[in-house]
Design an enzyme around this catalytic site. Structure first.
Site, PDB file in Angstrom:
ATOM      1  N   SER A  33       0.802  -1.109   0.072  1.00 28.37           N
ATOM      2  CA  SER A  33       0.141   0.100   0.077  1.00 28.37           C
ATOM      3  C   SER A  33       0.891   1.302   0.010  1.00 28.37           C
ATOM      4  O   SER A  33       1.694   1.437  -0.964  1.00 28.37           O
ATOM      5  CB  SER A  33      -0.916   0.177   1.106  1.00 28.37           C
ATOM      6  N   GLU A  67      -9.576  -3.608  -6.493  1.00 30.53           N
ATOM      7  CA  GLU A  67      -8.806  -2.710  -5.937  1.00 30.53           C
ATOM      8  C   GLU A  67      -9.471  -1.431  -6.753  1.00 30.53           C
ATOM      9  O   GLU A  67      -9.403  -1.162  -7.819  1.00 30.53           O
ATOM     10  CB  GLU A  67      -7.370  -2.889  -5.992  1.00 30.53           C
ATOM     11  N   HIS A 126      -7.598  -4.457  -1.687  1.00 26.02           N
ATOM     12  CA  HIS A 126      -6.657  -3.798  -1.105  1.00 26.02           C
ATOM     13  C   HIS A 126      -5.897  -4.540   0.021  1.00 26.02           C
ATOM     14  O   HIS A 126      -6.524  -4.898   0.841  1.00 26.02           O
ATOM     15  CB  HIS A 126      -6.779  -2.513  -0.963  1.00 26.02           C
TER      16      HIS A 126
END
Length: 301
Positions: free
Chosen positions: A149, A242, A272
């Site tokens: 991330s 995502e 995610h």
């Protein structure tokens, strides 16, 4: 251990997402507690060691190792948390899994968080950690940065910055669900609005907190806008659900046009940072195993 379908787990993750009005201290606490709970089993049951070291003043790193880890190889890890939350402690389970999969020591960095420390503080922390490992006897070819991330964004930005400074780069880097463009203009931000574990509002909030008024087009904030020529080999994982899918796709396309060798894995039905939830999702463990195999292949092991 919770054993849920991907859809059921997604509902649980979304129920723990911080609301826009929640104070940051409380949001950080809730994030950490939830992430630790999701990884508690492997942390409790897997034999591992954790050693804290000082990289410099106000910057710590943590060595995480399992018995089969080869001490001469390092995975330089950067956690997620959208630049405002997260730590080694609440990604410890993922670090343990990575150490096992890559048969290497994991060096996890508790980089500075926004809004107290805004862009580009985490990028500078990442470079400091990379140079720290070199000073401790790890040559570049035995270091593979890996970020998830916001950590993936930090990996890419630090590579761009080090390339411009003329530093010797590692042979490869791994990015899991990376943030590649802080403008978040890809069509999947809208298309996957009800499929992902994060929301568009959350993305825009972290952009405000992290950039603190700076330009989202800066290459160290949005690596997709950087000079991508002569980057090392990149291995990227992204899920089809995502919000960042389109942005990551654009980055992959531009990097390949620039001549950067990029290997991308697109995971059907994943959202995610599903790798964090490897204890609940078989796909999470599979993704970690794939990343480990990539790292071993890069290092000739």
């Amino acid at each position: 251990m919770i054993r849920e379908s991907p859809e059921e787990l997604l509902s649980i993750i979304r129920s723990h997402a911080p609301g826009p009005d929640k104070p940051l201290i409380a949001a950080r606490k809730d994030f950490s507690e939830f992430y630790r709970e999701m990884q508690d089993e492997i942390v409790s049951e897997e034999v591992h060691t954790v050693e804290q070291v000082a990289i410099r003043d106000n910057l710590s790193g943590y060595w995480i190792s399992v018995p089969e880890a080869e001490p001469d190889y390092a995975v330089l890890f950067f956690h997620g948390g959208m630049f405002t939350m997260g730590s080694t402690a609440d990604h410890l389970g993922l670090c343990i899994r990575l150490s096992r999969a890559a048969r290497a020591r994991v060096f996890s960095v508790d980089y500075r968080l926004a809004p107290e420390h805004s862009f580009p503080a985490p990028v500078e922390d990442a470079i400091a950690a990379y140079r720290f490992l070199q000073a401790k006897g790890y040559p570049p070819h035995r270091i593979v940065p890996l970020g998830i991330s916001s950590g993936g964004n930090i990996v890419l930005a630090s590579l761009l910055s080090m390339k411009e400074r003329g530093y010797t780069l590692p042979p490869a880097a791994v990015c899991m669900s990376p943030i590649t463009d802080m403008q978040f203009a890809g069509e999947s931000v809208t298309k996957n609005g009800q499929r992902d574990a994060i929301t568009a509002d959350r993305l825009h909030a972290i952009r405000t907190a992290y950039l603190s008024g700076r330009n989202a087009s800066d290459a160290l904030a949005s690596p997709v806008r950087g000079a991508l020529k002569n980057l090392p080999r990149l291995y990227i994982q992204v899920g089809t659900y995502e919000l960042l899918l389109s942005d990551i796709g654009t980055f992959v396309e531009k990097a390949r046009w620039a001549g950067a060798p990029v290997q991308v894995e697109i995971w059907e039905g994943m959202y995610h940072c599903w790798q964090v939830f490897a204890g609940q999702l078989p796909e999470g463990q599979e993704a970690v195993d794939h990343a480990g195999l990539f790292i071993c292949s890069i290092q000739g092991r």
